[in-house]
Write a protein that holds these residues in place. Sequence first.
Motif, PDB file in Angstrom:
ATOM      1  N   UNK A  14      27.279   1.544   6.146  1.00  0.00           N
ATOM      2  CA  UNK A  14      26.599   1.000   7.336  1.00  0.00           C
ATOM      3  C   UNK A  14      27.521   0.047   8.095  1.00  0.00           C
ATOM      4  N   UNK A  15      28.165  -0.841   7.366  1.00  0.00           N
ATOM      5  CA  UNK A  15      29.068  -1.791   8.018  1.00  0.00           C
ATOM      6  C   UNK A  15      30.232  -1.072   8.689  1.00  0.00           C
ATOM      7  N   UNK A  16      30.831  -0.131   7.962  1.00  0.00           N
ATOM      8  CA  UNK A  16      31.978   0.572   8.520  1.00  0.00           C
ATOM      9  C   UNK A  16      31.564   1.549   9.616  1.00  0.00           C
ATOM     10  N   UNK A  17      30.357   2.102   9.530  1.00  0.00           N
ATOM     11  CA  UNK A  17      29.839   2.931  10.609  1.00  0.00           C
ATOM     12  C   UNK A  17      29.640   2.121  11.879  1.00  0.00           C
ATOM     13  N   UNK A  18      29.184   0.883  11.724  1.00  0.00           N
ATOM     14  CA  UNK A  18      29.022   0.009  12.895  1.00  0.00           C
ATOM     15  C   UNK A  18      30.376  -0.271  13.543  1.00  0.00           C
ATOM     16  N   UNK A  19      31.386  -0.520  12.720  1.00  0.00           N
ATOM     17  CA  UNK A  19      32.725  -0.758  13.264  1.00  0.00           C
ATOM     18  C   UNK A  19      33.270   0.502  13.935  1.00  0.00           C
ATOM     19  N   UNK A  20      33.049   1.657  13.312  1.00  0.00           N
ATOM     20  CA  UNK A  20      33.503   2.919  13.887  1.00  0.00           C
ATOM     21  C   UNK A  20      32.800   3.188  15.218  1.00  0.00           C
ATOM     22  N   UNK A  21      31.523   2.842  15.298  1.00  0.00           N
ATOM     23  CA  UNK A  21      30.799   3.055  16.560  1.00  0.00           C
ATOM     24  C   UNK A  21      31.371   2.180  17.674  1.00  0.00           C
ATOM     25  N   UNK A  22      31.836   0.994  17.344  1.00  0.00           N
ATOM     26  CA  UNK A  22      32.471   0.151  18.366  1.00  0.00           C
ATOM     27  C   UNK A  22      33.720   0.820  18.927  1.00  0.00           C
ATOM     28  N   UNK A  57      40.850   4.713   6.655  1.00  0.00           N
ATOM     29  CA  UNK A  57      41.297   3.379   6.271  1.00  0.00           C
ATOM     30  C   UNK A  57      40.140   2.553   5.708  1.00  0.00           C
ATOM     31  N   UNK A  58      38.974   2.685   6.324  1.00  0.00           N
ATOM     32  CA  UNK A  58      37.799   1.971   5.804  1.00  0.00           C
ATOM     33  C   UNK A  58      37.388   2.519   4.438  1.00  0.00           C
ATOM     34  N   UNK A  59      37.541   3.822   4.233  1.00  0.00           N
ATOM     35  CA  UNK A  59      37.275   4.410   2.918  1.00  0.00           C
ATOM     36  C   UNK A  59      38.257   3.868   1.895  1.00  0.00           C
ATOM     37  N   UNK A  60      39.514   3.746   2.267  1.00  0.00           N
ATOM     38  CA  UNK A  60      40.521   3.167   1.359  1.00  0.00           C
ATOM     39  C   UNK A  60      40.139   1.738   0.992  1.00  0.00           C
ATOM     40  N   UNK A  61      39.686   0.991   1.974  1.00  0.00           N
ATOM     41  CA  UNK A  61      39.252  -0.384   1.720  1.00  0.00           C
ATOM     42  C   UNK A  61      38.068  -0.397   0.746  1.00  0.00           C
ATOM     43  N   UNK A  62      37.098   0.480   0.957  1.00  0.00           N
ATOM     44  CA  UNK A  62      35.950   0.572   0.054  1.00  0.00           C
ATOM     45  C   UNK A  62      36.409   0.942  -1.354  1.00  0.00           C
ATOM     46  N   UNK A  63      37.289   1.933  -1.432  1.00  0.00           N
ATOM     47  CA  UNK A  63      37.799   2.367  -2.740  1.00  0.00           C
ATOM     48  C   UNK A  63      38.516   1.227  -3.466  1.00  0.00           C
ATOM     49  N   UNK A  80      32.070   8.929   3.494  1.00  0.00           N
ATOM     50  CA  UNK A  80      32.549   9.324   4.818  1.00  0.00           C
ATOM     51  C   UNK A  80      31.407   9.888   5.664  1.00  0.00           C
ATOM     52  N   UNK A  81      30.580  10.741   5.072  1.00  0.00           N
ATOM     53  CA  UNK A  81      29.452  11.321   5.809  1.00  0.00           C
ATOM     54  C   UNK A  81      28.483  10.220   6.240  1.00  0.00           C
ATOM     55  N   UNK A  82      28.174   9.297   5.336  1.00  0.00           N
ATOM     56  CA  UNK A  82      27.291   8.186   5.692  1.00  0.00           C
ATOM     57  C   UNK A  82      27.909   7.317   6.790  1.00  0.00           C
ATOM     58  N   UNK A  83      29.196   7.072   6.716  1.00  0.00           N
ATOM     59  CA  UNK A  83      29.857   6.257   7.737  1.00  0.00           C
ATOM     60  C   UNK A  83      29.734   6.909   9.107  1.00  0.00           C
ATOM     61  N   UNK A  84      30.003   8.196   9.184  1.00  0.00           N
ATOM     62  CA  UNK A  84      29.861   8.904  10.458  1.00  0.00           C
ATOM     63  C   UNK A  84      28.392   8.929  10.898  1.00  0.00           C
ATOM     64  N   UNK A  85      27.477   9.099   9.950  1.00  0.00           N
ATOM     65  CA  UNK A  85      26.056   9.127  10.293  1.00  0.00           C
ATOM     66  C   UNK A  85      25.622   7.799  10.912  1.00  0.00           C
TER      67      UNK A  85
END
Length: 183
Positions: A14-22, A57-63, A80-85
């Motif tokens: 959710x957090x990374x999806x918000x950043x990606x949406x920006x 990169x956000x996935x790497x950070x999460x990992x 990744x799917x949740x982030x895009x969603x």
Amino acid sequence: MTPEEYKQLKAFARQDGALLSLLWIGAMACYIQGLTSPMLAMIAIVLIIASPFYAANRLRHFRDEARKGIISFMRAYGYTVFTYFYGGLLMAMAVFLYFHFMDNGYLLGTLSDMLNSEEGRQMVKIYGMADQMKQGMAELAQMRPIDYALNMLTVIITTGFILGVPTAAIMQRQTARPGKNEE
């Protein structure tokens, strides 16, 4: 995956999806203004191309931070799917708000002006697309703001499912790297 791990995955997504949406909202703003400014159009293209790399990169950070350097393919794919969603939901909301309150025909008018210019008419004539362009412009004129938003959401979610495979394949790691994330 335990319920706590699932909650953690969704919270980070959710957090990374918000950043990606920006990033996507910035690209949309540059695209709309880029119809009259080539430099902003280039920035929009760069932002769109950069978005899968940003998501990786956000996935790497999460990992590395939340998963201590270890993540399976399926967990990385789900993330990744949740982030895009989640990013897609926010982007769709931004698209709806833009077309409902701000656009007032600007996008369609600008596209029409481009196609009715001398260069636009020559391009349409060269490619033999006059009928398709007229039909496409008529369809765009009939679309409601919610149609644009739902279209954007569908494209982003589909992109997440597709780009999730190579992203997860590249970012998965079964063992932590030595010297990283040691407590």
